[in-house]
Motif scaffolding. Structure first.
Motif, PDB file in Angstrom:
ATOM      1  N   MET A 126       0.806  -1.196   0.000  1.00  0.00           N
ATOM      2  CA  MET A 126       0.000   0.000   0.000  1.00  0.00           C
ATOM      3  C   MET A 126       0.859   1.274   0.000  1.00  0.00           C
ATOM      4  O   MET A 126       0.528   2.203  -0.721  1.00  0.00           O
ATOM      5  N   PRO A 127       1.947   1.318   0.762  1.00  0.00           N
ATOM      6  CA  PRO A 127       2.774   2.536   0.717  1.00  0.00           C
ATOM      7  C   PRO A 127       3.357   2.797  -0.669  1.00  0.00           C
ATOM      8  O   PRO A 127       3.484   3.951  -1.086  1.00  0.00           O
ATOM      9  N   ALA A 128       3.683   1.740  -1.401  1.00  0.00           N
ATOM     10  CA  ALA A 128       4.224   1.917  -2.749  1.00  0.00           C
ATOM     11  C   ALA A 128       3.159   2.500  -3.680  1.00  0.00           C
ATOM     12  O   ALA A 128       3.446   3.387  -4.490  1.00  0.00           O
ATOM     13  N   LEU A 129       1.922   2.018  -3.561  1.00  0.00           N
ATOM     14  CA  LEU A 129       0.831   2.551  -4.384  1.00  0.00           C
ATOM     15  C   LEU A 129       0.561   4.010  -4.048  1.00  0.00           C
ATOM     16  O   LEU A 129       0.369   4.841  -4.950  1.00  0.00           O
ATOM     17  N   THR A 130       0.550   4.336  -2.771  1.00  0.00           N
ATOM     18  CA  THR A 130       0.320   5.716  -2.350  1.00  0.00           C
ATOM     19  C   THR A 130       1.408   6.629  -2.894  1.00  0.00           C
ATOM     20  O   THR A 130       1.127   7.727  -3.393  1.00  0.00           O
ATOM     21  N   SER A 131       2.637   6.173  -2.817  1.00  0.00           N
ATOM     22  CA  SER A 131       3.763   6.952  -3.333  1.00  0.00           C
ATOM     23  C   SER A 131       3.637   7.177  -4.838  1.00  0.00           C
ATOM     24  O   SER A 131       3.868   8.286  -5.342  1.00  0.00           O
ATOM     25  N   LYS A 132       3.247   6.142  -5.569  1.00  0.00           N
ATOM     26  CA  LYS A 132       3.121   6.249  -7.028  1.00  0.00           C
ATOM     27  C   LYS A 132       1.969   7.176  -7.401  1.00  0.00           C
ATOM     28  O   LYS A 132       2.078   7.958  -8.340  1.00  0.00           O
ATOM     29  N   VAL A 133       0.859   7.111  -6.664  1.00  0.00           N
ATOM     30  CA  VAL A 133      -0.272   8.006  -6.930  1.00  0.00           C
ATOM     31  C   VAL A 133       0.145   9.453  -6.693  1.00  0.00           C
ATOM     32  O   VAL A 133      -0.164  10.341  -7.502  1.00  0.00           O
ATOM     33  N   GLU A 134       0.863   9.705  -5.623  1.00  0.00           N
ATOM     34  CA  GLU A 134       1.343  11.060  -5.345  1.00  0.00           C
ATOM     35  C   GLU A 134       2.284  11.540  -6.441  1.00  0.00           C
ATOM     36  O   GLU A 134       2.243  12.704  -6.852  1.00  0.00           O
ATOM     37  N   GLU A 135       3.127  10.647  -6.943  1.00  0.00           N
ATOM     38  CA  GLU A 135       4.031  10.998  -8.045  1.00  0.00           C
ATOM     39  C   GLU A 135       3.243  11.378  -9.297  1.00  0.00           C
ATOM     40  O   GLU A 135       3.541  12.382  -9.944  1.00  0.00           O
ATOM     41  N   PHE A 136       2.234  10.585  -9.623  1.00  0.00           N
ATOM     42  CA  PHE A 136       1.422  10.881 -10.801  1.00  0.00           C
ATOM     43  C   PHE A 136       0.661  12.189 -10.623  1.00  0.00           C
ATOM     44  O   PHE A 136       0.490  12.946 -11.585  1.00  0.00           O
ATOM     45  N   HIS A 137       0.207  12.480  -9.413  1.00  0.00           N
ATOM     46  CA  HIS A 137      -0.477  13.745  -9.165  1.00  0.00           C
ATOM     47  C   HIS A 137       0.474  14.918  -9.367  1.00  0.00           C
ATOM     48  O   HIS A 137       0.076  15.953  -9.911  1.00  0.00           O
ATOM     49  N   LEU A 138       1.730  14.769  -8.947  1.00  0.00           N
ATOM     50  CA  LEU A 138       2.723  15.819  -9.166  1.00  0.00           C
ATOM     51  C   LEU A 138       3.011  16.016 -10.648  1.00  0.00           C
ATOM     52  O   LEU A 138       3.330  17.122 -11.082  1.00  0.00           O
ATOM     53  N   LEU A 139       2.887  14.944 -11.436  1.00  0.00           N
ATOM     54  CA  LEU A 139       3.119  15.029 -12.873  1.00  0.00           C
ATOM     55  C   LEU A 139       1.908  15.554 -13.634  1.00  0.00           C
ATOM     56  O   LEU A 139       1.965  15.738 -14.848  1.00  0.00           O
ATOM     57  N   GLY A 140       0.803  15.774 -12.939  1.00  0.00           N
ATOM     58  CA  GLY A 140      -0.381  16.328 -13.572  1.00  0.00           C
ATOM     59  C   GLY A 140      -1.495  15.335 -13.844  1.00  0.00           C
ATOM     60  O   GLY A 140      -2.523  15.699 -14.401  1.00  0.00           O
ATOM     61  N   TYR A 141      -1.305  14.095 -13.471  1.00  0.00           N
ATOM     62  CA  TYR A 141      -2.344  13.082 -13.657  1.00  0.00           C
ATOM     63  C   TYR A 141      -3.194  13.010 -12.381  1.00  0.00           C
ATOM     64  O   TYR A 141      -3.074  12.096 -11.578  1.00  0.00           O
ATOM     65  N   ASP A 142      -4.042  14.012 -12.195  1.00  0.00           N
ATOM     66  CA  ASP A 142      -4.798  14.167 -10.955  1.00  0.00           C
ATOM     67  C   ASP A 142      -5.867  13.105 -10.754  1.00  0.00           C
ATOM     68  O   ASP A 142      -6.327  12.892  -9.642  1.00  0.00           O
ATOM     69  N   ARG A 143      -6.298  12.453 -11.819  1.00  0.00           N
ATOM     70  CA  ARG A 143      -7.364  11.453 -11.706  1.00  0.00           C
ATOM     71  C   ARG A 143      -6.847  10.065 -11.375  1.00  0.00           C
ATOM     72  O   ARG A 143      -7.638   9.141 -11.218  1.00  0.00           O
TER      73      ARG A 143
ATOM     74  N   LEU B 257       6.603   0.583  -8.369  1.00  0.00           N
ATOM     75  CA  LEU B 257       7.472   1.756  -8.328  1.00  0.00           C
ATOM     76  C   LEU B 257       8.074   2.111  -9.678  1.00  0.00           C
ATOM     77  O   LEU B 257       8.457   3.265  -9.899  1.00  0.00           O
ATOM     78  N   THR B 258       8.151   1.165 -10.602  1.00  0.00           N
ATOM     79  CA  THR B 258       8.717   1.461 -11.922  1.00  0.00           C
ATOM     80  C   THR B 258       7.649   1.715 -12.983  1.00  0.00           C
ATOM     81  O   THR B 258       7.986   1.901 -14.152  1.00  0.00           O
ATOM     82  N   LEU B 259       6.383   1.727 -12.579  1.00  0.00           N
ATOM     83  CA  LEU B 259       5.306   2.007 -13.527  1.00  0.00           C
ATOM     84  C   LEU B 259       5.453   3.424 -14.059  1.00  0.00           C
ATOM     85  O   LEU B 259       5.587   4.381 -13.296  1.00  0.00           O
ATOM     86  N   LYS B 260       5.444   3.562 -15.362  1.00  0.00           N
ATOM     87  CA  LYS B 260       5.582   4.871 -16.006  1.00  0.00           C
ATOM     88  C   LYS B 260       4.203   5.438 -16.307  1.00  0.00           C
ATOM     89  O   LYS B 260       3.243   4.698 -16.516  1.00  0.00           O
ATOM     90  N   ALA B 261       4.135   6.746 -16.327  1.00  0.00           N
ATOM     91  CA  ALA B 261       2.863   7.419 -16.612  1.00  0.00           C
ATOM     92  C   ALA B 261       2.360   7.057 -18.006  1.00  0.00           C
ATOM     93  O   ALA B 261       1.157   6.891 -18.204  1.00  0.00           O
ATOM     94  N   THR B 262       3.272   6.878 -18.960  1.00  0.00           N
ATOM     95  CA  THR B 262       2.848   6.526 -20.321  1.00  0.00           C
ATOM     96  C   THR B 262       2.231   5.125 -20.356  1.00  0.00           C
ATOM     97  O   THR B 262       1.252   4.896 -21.069  1.00  0.00           O
TER      98      THR B 262
END
Length: 82
Positions: free
Chosen positions: A1-18, A49-54
């Motif tokens: 769960m912490p890894a998912l939360t971290s990745k969601v926060e990363e995507f939000h910082l990149l502009g993927y708010d949804r 952790l290595t999932l890319k936004a693309t």
């Protein structure tokens, strides 16, 4: 769960708010199903952790194309009539 939360926060910082934890989990699981039947925990965390936004956006797009077919029924559409 912490890894998912971290990745969601990363995507939000990149502009993927949804992006949500549930969607990211489904995306990672879909990618892992292509491989082995059994996945060790460290491979799962690495995949998250290595999932890319693309890759995430590609998965969403393919999911949208595989969605329900609105033109399957031959019911007449009536415009402007209540």
């Amino acid at each position: 769960m912490p890894a998912l939360t971290s990745k969601v926060e990363e995507f939000h910082l990149l502009g993927y708010d949804r992006a949500t934890e549930e969607e990211l989990w489904e995306c990672v699981i879909a990618n892992l199903k292509k491989g082995k039947e059994f996945v060790r925990i460290h491979h799962l965390v690495k995949a998250i952790l290595t999932l890319k936004a693309t890759d995430y956006m590609t998965w969403l797009t393919i999911g949208a194309y595989k969605g329900p077919n609105w033109f399957e029924t031959e019911e007449e559409i009536k415009f402007g009539q209540n």
